[in-house]
Each structure stands twice: as C-alpha cells, then as structure tokens.
Scaffold this active site. Structure first.
Site, mmCIF file in Angstrom:
data_model
loop_
_atom_site.group_PDB
_atom_site.id
_atom_site.type_symbol
_atom_site.label_atom_id
_atom_site.label_comp_id
_atom_site.label_asym_id
_atom_site.label_seq_id
_atom_site.Cartn_x
_atom_site.Cartn_y
_atom_site.Cartn_z
ATOM 1 N N GLU A 275 0.800 -1.224 0.000
ATOM 2 C CA GLU A 275 0.000 0.000 0.000
ATOM 3 C C GLU A 275 0.840 1.285 0.000
ATOM 4 O O GLU A 275 0.762 2.090 0.929
ATOM 5 C CB GLU A 275 -0.943 0.025 1.213
ATOM 6 C CG GLU A 275 -1.879 -1.151 1.266
ATOM 7 C CD GLU A 275 -2.983 -1.003 2.312
ATOM 8 O OE1 GLU A 275 -2.921 -0.060 3.125
ATOM 9 O OE2 GLU A 275 -3.911 -1.822 2.294
ATOM 10 N N GLU B 274 -5.198 -8.757 0.772
ATOM 11 C CA GLU B 274 -5.827 -8.425 2.066
ATOM 12 C C GLU B 274 -7.293 -8.160 1.814
ATOM 13 O O GLU B 274 -7.654 -7.449 0.855
ATOM 14 C CB GLU B 274 -5.273 -7.133 2.685
ATOM 15 C CG GLU B 274 -3.966 -7.254 3.393
ATOM 16 C CD GLU B 274 -3.529 -5.935 4.047
ATOM 17 O OE1 GLU B 274 -4.395 -5.142 4.510
ATOM 18 O OE2 GLU B 274 -2.311 -5.699 4.087
HETATM 19 C C1 BGP Z 1 -4.257 -2.170 5.539
HETATM 20 C C2 BGP Z 1 -2.842 -2.427 5.990
HETATM 21 C C3 BGP Z 1 -2.718 -3.388 7.112
HETATM 22 C C4 BGP Z 1 -3.837 -3.347 8.129
HETATM 23 C C5 BGP Z 1 -5.203 -3.216 7.469
HETATM 24 C C6 BGP Z 1 -6.353 -2.966 8.426
HETATM 25 O O1 BGP Z 1 -4.347 -0.886 5.032
HETATM 26 O O2 BGP Z 1 -2.041 -2.918 4.933
HETATM 27 O O3 BGP Z 1 -1.457 -3.193 7.671
HETATM 28 O O4 BGP Z 1 -3.562 -2.509 9.120
HETATM 29 O O5 BGP Z 1 -5.218 -2.172 6.530
HETATM 30 O O6 BGP Z 1 -6.498 -1.605 8.717
HETATM 31 P P1 BGP Z 1 -6.379 -0.994 10.174
HETATM 32 O O7 BGP Z 1 -5.264 -1.705 10.825
HETATM 33 O O8 BGP Z 1 -6.126 0.457 9.981
HETATM 34 O O9 BGP Z 1 -7.702 -1.236 10.819
#
Ligand code: BGP
Length: 464
Positions: free
Chosen positions: A165, A366
């Site tokens: 990302e 993801e």
């Molecule tokens: C994505 C990232 C992850 C993870 C996920 C969930 O953007 O790659 O690292 O964190 O989001 O989001 P958050 O942790 O902000 O709830």
C-alpha cells in the site's frame, strides 16, 4: 455452492511491525519512534513494542494458522531489524537467523511464504536524515536492502513483494497526518509517490539480476485499490471520479504493470506545477522493471463528488482539490472501522485488471473486517462466534468468483489477518483475525471463522 480453481491460494496476511514486536531490534522504524515520543496517540496507549509476540511465539502461531486453514502467509521483513548499516547493507546476524527460522517453520507447517519488504516501516534514521522516500538516495538504499533479502532467503522464498500500500505512505505521512512524519504537503506527496515507484522498480531490477525471469520466482507489489464511483452521472461528478481514480489507483498500477505513469495524470500535475522530478534514466528503470504478479488489498470503495469549491481557487495544492468524498445515503458500513462495505467492487477490480492491465496474474492480498469488542460474541467455551466476518468474506468471495469465471487471472485470496495483530494507530481496537489474541496473556484461540476458513481452504468450495 461455488468451486474455486484448483490450487487456489487460501492465505492470510500480516506484517513484521504488526506481529513480531520490536524485541531485539537495533533500529526503530517510524512507528517505534512515534510511539516513543507520543504514546497517547495510539489507542489505549498500546504501541508496537510487543504486538502479537510473533518474535517469540512464531512456532506455535504458525501451527495455529495451519489449523485455521491458512496455506500461504504473507508477512514482511523489517528493514529496521534486518540491516545493521543502511548505507552498506550489512546484515544483522540475529535478524537473519530469526527470519530464516520463521521461513523454515512456515515450510514445515506447509505454509508457503509470501515475503514483502516494506509495510509502512521506514527506519526512522533514514526518515530523519534523508526524509525517507522523499529522497532518491533512499530508493537506492531500499534496493540494497531488497538485494540482501533475496540473497539471504531467495532459495526458500519464491514470492516476493516490494511494497504494501504505497498510497497509504502518502496519505498517512504527507497528506492527512495519520502516519509519521505527519506532514501536509501535496507537492511533496507527488514526489514521494514517484520515488516509491522508482524504489520498487530498483528492487525488482536487483531481483531480475539474480533470477532473470525464472518462472517459479516471482516479484510483485501490493496495492490498496479503491475503485472510484461518482456520486452521480453528471459531468462534474464524473470528472471528480476520473481524477480520483488516476490519483488513488492508476498512479501505482500503471508504472508497476505498464511501466509508465498515466499520461492524463502527468498532464494535470504538470499544468498545476507539481509534477515530480524525474530523469530519463529513472523512467527507463521503471519501464524495464515491471511486476510479475499484483497483490490487491481491498476493503472499501471510494465515492466522490465534485469539489465544493473550484480547484481554481487560491489554495495549497492537494490531490483533493479535484474531488470531495461522497457519503452515499443508505450505504452499508463497518461502523467500528468507518469503512463502507461494498463487495461488488472486488468484481469491478477483477474486470479492470483483466481488461486494462493485460490480465496480469493477481490475488487478493488483504480483505477482512475489523470489529471492536469481540468478547461480545463469545460463546460459553470462550470462542468468538464471528458470523459477521464469515458473512463479509463470503460476500466478497462470491463477487471474486464471478470475476474469475469471467476470465480474470486471480490465483488466491488472503484474509487480513490470521492472528489478531496490532494496527497502526488503532492498536488492538478493531480485531481482524481468524484467531483471537488475548493481548494481556498472549493466549491465542481459534474463532468460529477459523474453522469455517479451514473447511473452505481444504475443499475449495464456498457454501452459505
Ligand atoms: C491495511 C494495511 C494493514 C492493516 C489493514 C487494516 O491498510 O495494509 O497493515 O492494518 O489495513 O487496517 P487498520 O489496521 O487500519 O484497521
């Protein structure tokens, strides 16, 4: 009942900084540092020091992940752990030993490693000395670190990723202040975007030097794609959506897959006097070092409308002078996280990759649902009965399956995440795991979704 392709990769994703804890690390990354200077910005004051204790628990954790049906695991190496001297790329032997043992333990548990090199975790020394990816020198240091990773672990790891990302590095660090260095500087964000694309291509060049185009050795990048939908069919809303799509998605997709930046975006940035500094030599590196495989993180769509004030107004340049966020009435929300749930976007992504990006091989790197206070859903045995997560994944998989049956070249689906892990500012507020982690005792137990996911990954069949 839907059947997924043979050898479909059922996986989970996490990252070094969110799972390991910073045990025995010789350098801080930007989050370690930010927590040290300002712990109260992190939910409940919980920082990245212990996280989910993967550093000490990895053997047990991987066994649990195998029990949850996770057959592929994407995690990341921490630059700030592996490298002792960033300029020479000298390797820390304890860290090399640790990552080597983790990779071996994955293989022993029949879990295929997918290894990523940068998950928001710039070493803070490089941030302070050079401005991190504001600097082109740091793109060379990143490529040197990548080379070390390939040399150390390339015999056991076939699937590599340069970034997770990259857009979030801009959003968090240079536009909207949710990651260190907390700057607000649109033109600088433009340069950082360019430099990260360059850093990725330079790392890929190192990979190609070692492996050429050996078919089983693949390198890619991981992008958070947020398909953009206009608030209406009216021209101004559609123009806003067009810019937002260029900025949010094409800015990284095009160089990674096509080897060049989107001409329309370059034209606008040039007109605005904020286009990145680029040399012909660098553009050639980007052109010659495109990816083999794309990881797509998908959580939510982006809905936009025309900006409330004209972009011609006298104001500092930010990308969102061209669009305003649109809150569509009646949208389905994950209220805990504040993200819209719109599974059909995954189908739209599949078709976009098929039609506009040469149908490159890709996978969902993801997808998942972060929910707070999951103790609410515990049964008498203490198991979290997370039917909402099963439901969320099922809906997304149905649209993904549709995309695949229409020819999109998607080879896998990775849930975020296996074991509840630390999240950047939210710490452990929202839980995403198939496996619960009691962070006070570091006791890890399968949720209902873990049993469900195991069935899915063993059979390749989605039922509901
Ligand atoms: C994505 C990232 C992850 C993870 C996920 C969930 O953007 O790659 O690292 O964190 O989001 O989001 P958050 O942790 O902000 O709830």
């Amino acid at each position: 009942m839907l059947t997924f392709p043979k050898n479909f990769a059922w996986g989970a994703a996490t990252s070094g900084p969110q799972s390991e804890g910073n045990f025995k690390k010789q350098h801080q990354n930007v989050f370690d540092y930010w927590y040290q200077i300002d712990p109260q910005v992190f939910y409940d004051g919980v920082g990245p020091d212990v996280t989910s204790n993967f550093y000490n628990d990895y053997e047990e954790d991987l066994k649990l992940m195998a029990q949850a049906g996770i057959k592929v695991l994407r995690t990341s190496i921490q630059w700030s752990r592996l490298i002792d001297d960033f300029e020479t790329g000298s390797v820390n032997s304890n860290a090399a030993d640790f990552y080597g043992r983790v990779i071996d333990a994955m293989l022993e548990n029949n879990i295929t490693p997918y290894i990523n090199l940068c998950h928001f975790d710039m070493p803070v020394e490089l941030q302070h000395k050079y401005g991190g990816f504001e600097s082109k020198h740091v793109t060379d240091l990143f490529a040197l670190y990548a080379k070390r990773c390939f040399e150390l672990f390339g015999d056991k790891v076939d699937n590599w990723f340069t970034f997770n990302e990259p857009k979030v590095i801009l959003d968090g660090g240079y536009l909207y202040q949710f990651h260190y260095p907390l700057k607000v500087d649109g033109p600088l964000a433009v340069q950082v975007a360019y430099n990260i694309n360059l850093a990725s291509a330079k790392a890929i060049a190192q990979f190609r030097k070692l492996y050429g185009n050996t078919p089983n050795k693949k390198i890619g990048t991981i992008l958070n794609l947020t398909p953009v939908y206009a608030a209406s069919e009216e021209k101004q809303d559609k123009q806003a959506a067009e810019f937002a799509e260029l900025w949010a998605n094409n800015l990284f997709l095009d160089p990674a897959i096509l080897g060049h930046f989107p001409a329309k975006l370059e034209e606008i940035l040039k007109k605005d006097g904020v286009l990145w500094q680029a040399s012909t030599e660098e553009l050639d590196i980007i052109k010659e070092n495109t990816i083999d495989v794309l990881g797509v993180n998908f959580y939510h769509p982006e809905r936009v409308k025309r900006p409330a004030i004209s972009p011609d107004s006298l104001q500092d340049w930010m990308p969102d002078i061209y669009f305003d966020a649109y809150e569509m009435p009646g949208r389905v929300m994950n209220v805990d996280k504040g993200w819209e749930i719109y599974p059909k976007a995954l189908y739209d992504i599949a078709i976009n990759i098929r039609d506009n990006y040469g149908n490159i091989e890709w996978f969902v790197s993801e997808n998942g649902m972060g929910v707070s206070r999951e103790e609410r859903f515990m049964d008498d045995t203490g198991m979290v009965c997370d039917d909402y997560r099963i439901n969320f994944i099922t809906k997304h998989l149905r649209y993904l399956h549709q995309g695949i049956s229409e020819g999109s070249n998607c080879h896998g689906y990775f849930v975020w995440t296996g074991i509840d892990c630390w999240s950047w500012k939210n710490a452990y507020r929202n839980r995403y795991g198939l496996i619960r982690n009691d962070i006070h005792t570091q006791t890890k137990t399968l949720k209902k979704s873990a049993h469900w996911f195991k069935q899915l990954s063993d059979t390749n069949i989605l039922t509901d």
